[in-house]
Design an enzyme around this catalytic site. Structure first.
Site, mmCIF file in Angstrom:
data_model
loop_
_atom_site.group_PDB
_atom_site.id
_atom_site.type_symbol
_atom_site.label_atom_id
_atom_site.label_comp_id
_atom_site.label_asym_id
_atom_site.label_seq_id
_atom_site.Cartn_x
_atom_site.Cartn_y
_atom_site.Cartn_z
ATOM 1 N N ARG A 149 5.140 -3.998 -8.584
ATOM 2 C CA ARG A 149 5.606 -3.163 -7.474
ATOM 3 C C ARG A 149 5.607 -3.910 -6.144
ATOM 4 O O ARG A 149 6.510 -3.738 -5.328
ATOM 5 C CB ARG A 149 4.719 -1.920 -7.371
ATOM 6 C CG ARG A 149 4.837 -0.978 -8.547
ATOM 7 C CD ARG A 149 3.784 0.116 -8.486
ATOM 8 N NE ARG A 149 2.446 -0.416 -8.688
ATOM 9 C CZ ARG A 149 1.877 -0.576 -9.886
ATOM 10 N NH1 ARG A 149 2.531 -0.236 -10.967
ATOM 11 N NH2 ARG A 149 0.664 -1.070 -9.996
ATOM 12 N N ASP A 169 4.849 -14.649 -13.960
ATOM 13 C CA ASP A 169 4.267 -13.410 -14.470
ATOM 14 C C ASP A 169 4.330 -13.455 -15.991
ATOM 15 O O ASP A 169 5.412 -13.593 -16.571
ATOM 16 C CB ASP A 169 5.030 -12.192 -13.942
ATOM 17 C CG ASP A 169 4.302 -10.887 -14.208
ATOM 18 O OD1 ASP A 169 3.801 -10.712 -15.342
ATOM 19 O OD2 ASP A 169 4.223 -10.037 -13.308
ATOM 20 N N ARG A 231 -6.692 -8.947 -4.904
ATOM 21 C CA ARG A 231 -8.083 -8.609 -5.170
ATOM 22 C C ARG A 231 -8.945 -9.852 -5.000
ATOM 23 O O ARG A 231 -8.537 -10.958 -5.360
ATOM 24 C CB ARG A 231 -8.264 -8.057 -6.599
ATOM 25 C CG ARG A 231 -7.943 -6.575 -6.750
ATOM 26 C CD ARG A 231 -8.904 -5.712 -5.959
ATOM 27 N NE ARG A 231 -8.691 -4.288 -6.128
ATOM 28 C CZ ARG A 231 -7.890 -3.537 -5.375
ATOM 29 N NH1 ARG A 231 -7.184 -4.100 -4.418
ATOM 30 N NH2 ARG A 231 -7.790 -2.243 -5.576
ATOM 31 N N GLU A 260 -17.329 -7.032 -1.386
ATOM 32 C CA GLU A 260 -16.930 -6.255 -0.212
ATOM 33 C C GLU A 260 -17.943 -5.139 0.038
ATOM 34 O O GLU A 260 -18.363 -4.477 -0.916
ATOM 35 C CB GLU A 260 -15.530 -5.675 -0.420
ATOM 36 C CG GLU A 260 -14.458 -6.754 -0.545
ATOM 37 C CD GLU A 260 -13.051 -6.201 -0.747
ATOM 38 O OE1 GLU A 260 -12.871 -4.960 -0.646
ATOM 39 O OE2 GLU A 260 -12.137 -7.000 -1.005
ATOM 40 N N HIS A 279 -9.758 -5.853 3.948
ATOM 41 C CA HIS A 279 -9.143 -5.067 2.876
ATOM 42 C C HIS A 279 -8.404 -3.870 3.485
ATOM 43 O O HIS A 279 -8.629 -2.719 3.122
ATOM 44 C CB HIS A 279 -10.188 -4.596 1.858
ATOM 45 C CG HIS A 279 -9.583 -4.291 0.515
ATOM 46 N ND1 HIS A 279 -10.284 -4.364 -0.656
ATOM 47 C CD2 HIS A 279 -8.322 -3.905 0.152
ATOM 48 C CE1 HIS A 279 -9.508 -4.043 -1.678
ATOM 49 N NE2 HIS A 279 -8.308 -3.754 -1.204
ATOM 50 N N ALA A 282 -3.364 -1.853 3.265
ATOM 51 C CA ALA A 282 -2.778 -0.533 3.013
ATOM 52 C C ALA A 282 -3.127 0.485 4.094
ATOM 53 O O ALA A 282 -2.785 1.657 3.974
ATOM 54 C CB ALA A 282 -3.242 -0.005 1.658
#
Length: 320
Positions: A149, A169, A231, A260, A279, A282
């Site tokens: 995505r 990938d 990540r 984290e 982080h 988003a």
């Protein structure tokens, strides 16, 4: 009435949707462990943001049917345990993609243009403008690791900037050499050798842990750039710090860390020419709304016939 445990504060859109659809919502951040334990048999769904959901927690809710993630990364959820109990793990599959893509390019553009130094020159010594070092992204080759995505959008935007784009990938069969007009490389080391930028868009799994280690980073040409908005734990942080000091990696950028919140001894804090964000890729107004609403929608859908296939977490997923 079906009871949903929302573990942390999120945008109100999600809890509001659940209540509108007739669910009883437990606000986990306002309830004590004893309060939650006393209602363990009622709880049939969990909506979780970043909290860890362990096997012990999963097994403590005998009627739990679905865990819905506020986002896409499920490395903090014991997915294997959930699957063993026939519990669906759902993700907000597309909710944060655009925000992470833009954050990735913020990092890349900062590397190419050095706007902080430019601002300093204007304010401190305008005569130093001739010492500014910058380059065009369009003159570089980028390896996009993970074509899901987020990776698909990063690749499209990189092409719009004029970059040469390579895709790596493992979901593609060995005979496939091209996807969406991009060259597909099946050998990660080959892709690294041919690229001056690496941007990572895969989840953290047993397969991807420490995937980008010192040997792999040394495959890249001297003076290359690395971005990780996926990540922590995928890149060997100690090796990265060493390679920035040697100049093999010219600059790096991380939105995620192996532990984290980041700890004081994390080697990235001492890495040269390295940008860090907490982080927060988003953390846009739009993304926080979308993640909250989609995570709640997944719970509604589960009890209304089933979560859409694209929103069910794949345990062996390699792309993000």
């Amino acid at each position: 009435m079906t009871t949903v445990l929302v573990t942390e504060k999120i945008h109100q859109a999600g809890p509001d949707l659940l209540r509108q659809r007739g669910f009883d919502v437990i606000e986990g951040w306002t309830a004590s462990a004893d309060d939650i334990s006393s209602r363990s048999e009622e709880i049939e769904a969990i909506l979780v943001r970043t909290n860890r959901i362990t096997s012990e927690q999963i097994l403590s809710f005998p009627n739990l049917k679905v865990i819905s993630k506020h986002g896409v990364g499920c490395d903090t959820i014991d997915v294997a345990c959930a699957r063993s109990q026939n519990i669906t793990v759902a993700i907000a599959s597309d909710a944060n993609a655009q925000s992470v893509v833009e954050h990735t390019f913020m990092f890349m553009l900062n590397m190419a243009k050095n706007p902080v130094y430019m601002d300093h020159v204007v304010r401190a010594d305008y005569s130093q403008r001739t010492s500014i070092s910058a380059f065009d992204l369009g003159a570089r080759t980028v390896l996009v690791l993970g074509y899901g995505r987020i990776g698909t959008r990063v690749a499209a935007l990189a092409r719009a900037f004029g970059m040469t784009v390579l895709i790596c990938d493992e979901k593609f069969d060995a005979g496939v050499s091209e996807v969406d007009g991009f060259e597909l490389v099946h050998d990660l080391n080959e892709g690294l050798r041919r690229s001056t930028f690496l941007t990572i868009h895969i989840p953290l799994t047993d397969k991807s842990a420490n995937l980008i280690d010192k040997d792999r980073m040394l495959q890249m040409p001297k003076g290359s750039y690395l971005v990780n908005c996926a990540r922590g734990g995928i890149v060997d942080e100690q090796a990265l710090a060493e390679l920035t000091r040697s100049g093999h990696i010219s600059a790096s950028a991380f939105d995620v860390f192996s532990v984290e919140p980041i700890t004081a001894d994390n080697p990235l804090l001492g890495a040269e020419n390295t940008q860090l964000s907490p982080h927060a890729a988003a953390f846009t107004a739009e993304s926080l709304y979308r993640m909250s609403h989609q995570a709640a929608s997944n719970i509604c859908d589960f009890f209304d016939g089933g979560v859409p296939a694209g929103n069910i977490y794949a345990l062996d997923a390699f792309t993000a």
